[in-house]
Motif scaffolding. Structure first.
Motif, mmCIF file in Angstrom:
data_model
loop_
_atom_site.group_PDB
_atom_site.id
_atom_site.type_symbol
_atom_site.label_atom_id
_atom_site.label_comp_id
_atom_site.label_asym_id
_atom_site.label_seq_id
_atom_site.Cartn_x
_atom_site.Cartn_y
_atom_site.Cartn_z
ATOM 1 N N PRO A 54 -4.231 12.730 -5.159
ATOM 2 C CA PRO A 54 -4.990 11.973 -4.150
ATOM 3 C C PRO A 54 -6.429 12.466 -4.028
ATOM 4 C CG PRO A 54 -3.268 13.294 -3.106
ATOM 5 C CD PRO A 54 -3.164 13.509 -4.579
ATOM 6 N N SER A 103 0.824 -1.210 0.000
ATOM 7 C CA SER A 103 0.000 0.000 0.000
ATOM 8 C C SER A 103 0.855 1.256 0.000
ATOM 9 C CB SER A 103 -0.924 0.011 1.222
ATOM 10 O OG SER A 103 -1.788 -1.097 1.191
ATOM 11 N N PHE A 130 1.007 4.097 -2.920
ATOM 12 C CA PHE A 130 0.716 5.507 -2.656
ATOM 13 C C PHE A 130 1.902 6.408 -3.002
ATOM 14 C CE2 PHE A 130 0.340 9.244 0.110
ATOM 15 C CZ PHE A 130 -0.903 9.709 -0.313
#
Length: 127
Positions: free
Chosen positions: A127, A39, A43
């Motif tokens: 994001p 993860s 990101f």
């Protein structure tokens, strides 16, 4: 007419699509560490395609435990046995529920990425 072979076929499928109970907590935490690492890499780098193996891993662990999940298999057969000091057996159903929650969130994220995308028109991560 009753076919006894059908019982064994159904039984084999049912045992394949089962979740272990109890679960070695060291292996479960190894899987969690792998999920966190994947993860964070997703990101930080913006490589949203990594959501595909992340989501597959959750789906595989919910469906069949560590049998068809590469990360689950690694945790059960490689990293878990090496962490003897953390070895503790805990109930399996709460771990399966946690994998199901991971599947729900990673699926939602994957669907969002596939439908809306994460990159702006210049190719930068948004994001």
């Amino acid at each position: 007419m009753h076919n006894p072979d059908n019982f064994y076929k159904v039984s084999a499928v049912k045992s394949f699509f089962s979740f272990p109970h109890p679960v070695n907590d060291a292996a479960a935490r190894s899987v969690a560490l792998g999920v966190i690492a994947l993860s964070v890499v997703t990101f930080v780098t913006g490589w949203a395609w990594l959501l595909i193996p992340l989501t597959y891993g959750f789906a595989a662990r919910v469906a069949a435990g560590p049998k068809i999940s590469p990360l689950g298999w690694f945790a059960v057969h490689v990293s878990g046995p090496r962490l003897k000091s953390w070895e503790k057996f805990v109930p399996g159903p709460p771990k399966r529920f946690a994998q199901a929650m991971g599947l729900a969130f990673s699926s939602a994220t994957l669907i969002t990425w596939l439908s809306a995308g994460w990159l702006d028109r210049d190719g930068y991560f948004c994001p």
